[in-house]
Scaffold this motif. Structure first.
Motif, PDB file in Angstrom:
ATOM      1  N   GLY A  16       0.862  -1.186   0.130  1.00  9.44           N
ATOM      2  CA  GLY A  16      -0.004   0.128   0.025  1.00  9.44           C
ATOM      3  C   GLY A  16       0.877   1.203   0.022  1.00  9.44           C
ATOM      4  N   GLU A  17       1.841   1.079   0.726  1.00  7.73           N
ATOM      5  CA  GLU A  17       2.950   2.440   0.832  1.00  7.73           C
ATOM      6  C   GLU A  17       3.624   2.603  -0.620  1.00  7.73           C
ATOM      7  OE1 GLU A  17       4.374   2.433   5.359  1.00  7.73           O
ATOM      8  OE2 GLU A  17       5.119   0.940   3.980  1.00  7.73           O
TER       9      GLU A  17
ATOM     10  N   GLN B  63       1.131   4.134  -2.662  1.00  2.49           N
ATOM     11  CA  GLN B  63       0.979   5.810  -2.531  1.00  2.49           C
ATOM     12  C   GLN B  63       2.039   6.529  -3.287  1.00  2.49           C
ATOM     13  OE1 GLN B  63       0.704   5.766   1.668  1.00  2.49           O
ATOM     14  NE2 GLN B  63      -1.218   5.174   2.191  1.00  2.49           N
TER      15      GLN B  63
ATOM     16  N   GLN C  28      -5.055   1.333   4.373  1.00  2.00           N
ATOM     17  CA  GLN C  28      -4.510   1.994   3.235  1.00  2.00           C
ATOM     18  C   GLN C  28      -5.703   2.117   2.075  1.00  2.00           C
ATOM     19  OE1 GLN C  28      -1.391  -0.947   2.935  1.00  2.00           O
ATOM     20  NE2 GLN C  28      -0.009   0.139   4.067  1.00  2.00           N
TER      21      GLN C  28
END
Length: 496
Positions: free
Chosen positions: A143-144, A147, A174
């Protein structure tokens, strides 16, 4: 930015992936693109993003034609795609990876570094993300990394954003952050195309949906709309009820037993003192990615060594310390989550995969028999392809069908990672019909999944993993969604 796709067509050999498709993305809206696996969603998204060159049709951005087959030109025109698998640089820091996507010299010094850093913090704060600029990209969660890629696209001035199954493999937190960012972008006038098979995501986000079936546009609708109506539009009728596992399939005889096993990978260590699965039983493995469930599957599959005084028995065969081929002879098969890289061989056709599975008969293949076997597999497993179709040309659902077609007829133990990840509703139901049919013959199935509903629906028992620790097995009938969620969050004592 208003986007018009007019009479788009694209073929890959004899397969018509898109057939005269026309749709419009309005500025300031989120548009869902739905359809079963192989319906042509990814091809259409690839054409809009410049990754795929269309055979016919036109793409208009605010009324101006866009040339096809060039991702750089699409980005320059304001069209960017957030892929299901991250396109980043794992060895770089977050800030370095962010800068690498921007125009200008990569080795940013002095003023350029300050400008890049200021732009990164500006975008990060705008959407409430928390990724640290000096963290290594390879250490970020899925998820990071998503992003980070989103921030990189926005820094390039993207005004039309395409997302391909964006919530696969990310946490609920997320997911909420991503949805908030997408709603803000739409409010700011961006047009967003959401390619997804997850109806809750579509219902929560989209203003309008378009439905593809076998390459053709078969329907469009404004939201809000019911999930049942979407399913009916996607498949032509209401989807069949989920296949139910008949009572009494699980038997008393143990199919696999693992005792006193200890395995480590990186900083993760897993100890399994006593794990069993019975003939005809389905055991679900729950937990966040990297919590230990993959280690258990690979131990039982013979892909990781069983060391020390550990004991691993499948049926009547003691397999601890034996090579992988002995696991295959004992009736053990493993189906990985990464179908394209680990489950199938890139460049090989369906027919060539079937030939590899066939027992050796001298130095030469029997071409006619191999072709007939491939045709039977395609018909039996409803694979949308031909014997000469290469593995990478198949959709995710058809890759999974091909993996299942290659399994031996008789198995004692079937181990699977995310058996329905990325599949549409109909393909998911079809996969579980095949798995339940195997249970009836006595095969034990152990599967890992991030889909809690899938775990509760199909498992007889569930084991929850958290940071290398495993709960005791819990009967699925005794679990609620809330209780399972708390256990995944680390409250393994709730299994007691």
């Amino acid at each position: 930015m208003r986007v018009e796709l007019r009479q788009i067509s694209k073929s890959f050999g004899a397969v018509r992936a898109n057939d005269d498709v026309s749709l419009t993305l309005q500025a300031g809206s989120i548009h869902g693109l739905l359809g079963e696996n192989g319906a042509g969603k990814s091809t259409l998204a690839g054409i809009l993003s410049g990754l795929v060159r269309r055979d016919a049709g036109a793409v208009l951005l605010d009324g101006k034609p866009m040339e096809g087959g060039d991702p750089a030109r699409a980005l320059a025109a304001g069209v960017g795609m957030l892929h299901q698998e991250p396109h980043d640089f794992p060895e770089l820091t977050v800030l370095e990876s962010f800068a690498a996507a921007r125009p200008g010299p990569f080795w940013f010094l002095g003023k350029r570094r300050r400008e890049v850093r200021d732009r990164f913090f500006e975008l990060r704060q705008r959407f409430g993300f928390t990724i640290h600029p000096e963290e290594r990209v390879g250490r970020l969660s899925m998820g990071e990394r998503q992003q980070l890629e989103l921030l990189g696209l926005l820094s390039l001035g993207v005004r039309t954003l395409i997302l391909d199954e964006p919530t696969t493999g990310i946490s609920d937190e997320q997911r909420d952050a991503l949805f908030g960012a997408l709603k803000q972008l739409a409010k700011d006038g961006c047009s967003i195309l959401l390619v997804s098979h997850k109806l809750p995501d579509v219902l929560a986000l989209c203003d309008r949906v378009s439905i593809l079936r076998q390459g053709k546009l078969v329907g469009e609708a404004e939201l809000p709309i019911t999930a049942d109506r979407l399913v009916e539009m996607m498949f032509g009728s209401s989807a069949a009820a989920r296949p139910e596992k008949p009572a009494g399939v699980a038997r008393e005889k143990v199919a696999v037993r693992l005792e006193r096993a200890l395995v480590a990978r990186g900083r993760l260590q897993l100890a399994m003192n006593d794990f069993t699965a019975h003939e005809g039983e389905i055991v679900g493995l729950a937990g966040l990615e990297g919590s230990g469930q993959a280690l258990l599957l690979q131990l039982c599959a013979g892909l990781l060594p069983v060391k020390g005084d550990a004991r691993l028995v499948v049926g009547d065969a003691s397999l601890a310390g034996l090579p992988y081929r002995d696991f295959l002879r004992a009736g053990v098969s493993y189906v990985p989550a990464d179908r394209a890289r680990e489950g199938l061989i890139g460049g090989f056709t369906i027919e060539e995969h079937v030939a590899l599975r066939a027992p050796a008969q001298g130095l030469f293949l029997r071409a006619k028999e191999t072709l007939e076997a491939a045709e039977r597999a395609i018909e039996t497993f409803r694979i949308r392809g031909r014997p000469g179709t290469r593995a990478e040309q198949l959709s995710g659902g058809n890759q999974q069908r091909t993996q299942l077609a290659l399994l031996p007829a008789q198995l004692k133990l079937l181990l699977m990672e995310h058996p329905t990840r990325g599949l549409d509703i109909e393909s998911t139901q079809w996969v579980w019909q095949q798995l339940i049919a195997r249970c009836k013959t006595g095969t034990a199935i152990v599967f890992a999944s991030s889909d809690l509903d899938e775990l509760l629906t199909y498992s007889d028992r569930v084991i929850v993993f958290s940071g290398g620790h495993a709960s005791r097995p819990v009967r699925a009938a005794e679990l609620s969604m809330d209780r399972l969620g708390r256990m995944i969050g680390g409250h393994l004592e709730e299994a007691s």
